[in-house]
Design a protein around this motif. Structure first.
Motif, mmCIF file in Angstrom:
data_model
loop_
_atom_site.group_PDB
_atom_site.id
_atom_site.type_symbol
_atom_site.label_atom_id
_atom_site.label_comp_id
_atom_site.label_asym_id
_atom_site.label_seq_id
_atom_site.Cartn_x
_atom_site.Cartn_y
_atom_site.Cartn_z
ATOM 1 N N GLU A 175 74.434 17.773 96.979
ATOM 2 C CA GLU A 175 74.291 19.236 96.936
ATOM 3 C C GLU A 175 75.674 19.900 96.837
ATOM 4 O O GLU A 175 75.885 20.811 96.035
ATOM 5 N N SER A 176 76.615 19.423 97.633
ATOM 6 C CA SER A 176 77.948 20.055 97.618
ATOM 7 C C SER A 176 78.650 19.781 96.287
ATOM 8 O O SER A 176 79.349 20.644 95.756
ATOM 9 N N LEU A 177 78.420 18.597 95.725
ATOM 10 C CA LEU A 177 79.009 18.286 94.422
ATOM 11 C C LEU A 177 78.461 19.246 93.359
ATOM 12 O O LEU A 177 79.216 19.768 92.523
ATOM 13 N N ALA A 209 89.702 18.190 97.399
ATOM 14 C CA ALA A 209 90.410 18.952 96.358
ATOM 15 C C ALA A 209 90.491 18.163 95.056
ATOM 16 O O ALA A 209 91.540 18.098 94.421
ATOM 17 N N GLY A 210 89.373 17.565 94.660
ATOM 18 C CA GLY A 210 89.365 16.689 93.477
ATOM 19 C C GLY A 210 89.823 17.393 92.217
ATOM 20 O O GLY A 210 90.566 16.825 91.409
ATOM 21 N N ILE A 248 75.797 9.791 88.078
ATOM 22 C CA ILE A 248 76.165 8.939 89.210
ATOM 23 C C ILE A 248 74.912 8.628 90.024
ATOM 24 O O ILE A 248 74.210 9.535 90.469
ATOM 25 N N ASP A 249 74.646 7.357 90.199
ATOM 26 C CA ASP A 249 73.490 6.932 90.974
ATOM 27 C C ASP A 249 73.951 5.990 92.084
ATOM 28 O O ASP A 249 74.991 5.345 91.952
ATOM 29 N N VAL A 250 73.157 5.930 93.141
ATOM 30 C CA VAL A 250 73.484 5.032 94.252
ATOM 31 C C VAL A 250 72.358 4.021 94.384
ATOM 32 O O VAL A 250 71.186 4.392 94.337
ATOM 33 N N ILE A 251 72.721 2.766 94.513
ATOM 34 C CA ILE A 251 71.691 1.740 94.706
ATOM 35 C C ILE A 251 72.082 0.878 95.920
ATOM 36 O O ILE A 251 73.240 0.482 96.058
ATOM 37 N N ALA A 255 83.981 9.510 92.798
ATOM 38 C CA ALA A 255 83.741 8.932 91.463
ATOM 39 C C ALA A 255 83.717 10.020 90.399
ATOM 40 O O ALA A 255 84.215 9.838 89.292
ATOM 41 N N LYS A 256 83.130 11.151 90.751
ATOM 42 C CA LYS A 256 83.071 12.259 89.793
ATOM 43 C C LYS A 256 84.483 12.591 89.306
ATOM 44 O O LYS A 256 84.724 12.740 88.109
#
Ligand code: NDP
Ligand code: MG
Length: 392
Positions: free
Chosen positions: A314-316, A132-133, A237-240, A226-227
């Motif tokens: 996808e859900s974001l 619930a962001g 937003i990237d993931v490394i 994070a969003k």
């Protein structure tokens, strides 16, 4: 002497909760414990209450109320039971900060209740923002409540943003250790057992987040977290993958400059930063030695093998109640995996199926999140029992 900050620790018997108490024990001139809560681990809750002498404790499992009550009778500590009691007690006037460290959807209601009462929040429970962001961040803004992140990646971003609040973020990089199955293929993953998944290379955490880390769902949940915390679009937003877990995350600003926050992996640091903000409190945590880490390495995340990360993005992007569906399906899937009812890869099947089957709601209100969570859990359990014969 400065006033003690009075802390309510929701989920004090867990991994984050016990580490928060370590921080408070070492800084008894800064913090005092006002409330402690646990679910099943009544003995630990009792022990903590006797040591920290809070105003009140709540045991969520109502069957254990009498046991806790009896044990604490000689002390001046109030005892309550059930999650409704947690939601009420967080509103107590004497509390300054609520540390939300209950695991999963179960932590949502009490966090919302604390925000409504204007309490500052030290937020470990990432599922709150995943579910619930939109609602939670809007409410926090309305009430003038700060959400201080405890998740190490988000604490890192938050620390990098100190002094930069007027400078727009171009992008953030959330680092991921890759978990115990980094570099493995689907053939390998098909037969892994919970004992293997529960062995995280760098962090010691509760069971649910440890499985999420192995499946990369944890990173997916963190992208969504994070969003909301930093008001970003998903493209920002990237993931490394960074197997050493020394750089806890990075911010890239519009001039191309990047800031990273580093340190040995130890959750006590982000917990202490959140509780002590805006001050850094002197600590004796083990210091980083460059010679022990002659190289820090980076690689892309394998979203083909670890589909959960792609499902989270996808859900974001879908917005609405989609991340609530993702979260509920994942909670059921992790529980089923921990009970040996489904295999490791089937956890993503459960999530994917629920994202397809559960009704989409574009602009959910609180009751929609509650019903989405409930309906998704039913669908996820149905899916698991229907395909159980094929997948075990
Ligand atoms: P744990 O499983 O170790 O602890 C969870 C806590 O919540 C315990 O106190 C537990 O009580 C309580 N709890 C469990 N279920 C319920 C329920 N239904 N109602 C009320 N209380 C409940 O989890 P962690 O400490 O690892 O994680 C807590 C949160 O912090 C999670 O959201 C996780 O994602 C996040 N987080 C954790 C990190 C870590 O290093 N552990 C790092 C970053 C984020 P009991 O044990 O008494 O049953
Ligand atoms: Mg994290």
């Amino acid at each position: 002497m400065a006033e003690l900050k009075k802390i309510a620790i929701l989920g004090s018997t867990g991994s984050i909760g016990t580490q928060a108490l370590d921080v408070i024990r070492s800084n008894s001139n800064s913090f005092a414990v006002e409330v402690l809560t646990g679910n099943g681990n009544a003995d630990l809750l009792i022990k903590q209450a006797i040591e920290f002498n809070p105003n009140s404790v709540v045991i969520s499992d109502e069957n254990k109320y009498q046991y806790v009550k009896n044990a604490l009778t000689p002390y001046d500590i109030k005892v309550f039971a059930g999650n409704k009691a947690i939601s009420e007690i967080v509103q107590m006037d004497s509390i300054d900060v609520v540390l939300a460290a209950i695991v999963g959807y179960a932590g949502l209601e009490s966090t919302i209740s604390a925000i409504k009462a204007g309490k500052q929040i030290a937020l470990a429970n990432k599922e709150t923002l995943v579910v619930a962001g939109d609602l939670v961040t809007r409410l926090a803004k309305e009430k003038g409540v700060n959400l201080y992140p405890i998740d190490s990646e988000h604490s890192a971003i938050f620390q990098c943003l100190a002094g930069e609040f007027h400078n727009p973020i171009e992008k953030i990089y959330l680092t991921a250790s890759g978990g115990p199955f980094r570099g493995k293929d689907t053939n390998f993953l098909r037969s892994v057992k919970k004992e293997q998944a529960l062995k995280h290379p760098n962090w010691e955490m509760g069971a649910k987040i440890t499985i999420d880390s192995a499946s990369l769902m944890n990173k997916g949940l963190e992208v969504i977290e994070a969003k909301w915390l930093f008001g970003l679009k998903s493209e920002q937003i990237d993931v490394i993958v960074h197997p050493q877990s020394i750089i806890h995350s990075l911010v890239q600003f519009t001039d191309g400059s990047m800031k990273a926050q580093m340190g040995l992996p130890d959750m006590k640091l982000p917990i202490q930063y959140a509780l002590g903000y805006p001050n850094r409190i002197k600590s004796d945590f083990t210091r980083f030695d460059f010679m022990n880490y002659p190289s820090l390495t980076f690689e892309p995340a394998d979203v083909k093998t670890f589909r959960n990360l792609a499902l989270a993005f996808e859900s974001l992007n879908r917005g609405g109640n989609a991340s609530c569906i993702l979260n509920a399906a994942n909670e059921v899937a992790v529980d089923a995996f921990l009970k040996d009812k489904i295999g490791f890869l089937q956890m993503s099947d459960v999530v994917e199926n629920c994202l397809q089957k559960v009704d989409y709601i574009a602009n959910p209100v609180y009751d929609d999140y509650v019903s989405t969570d409930c309906v998704t859990r039913i669908k996820a359990l149905e899916f698991i029992s229907n395909c159980k014969s094929q997948i075990v």
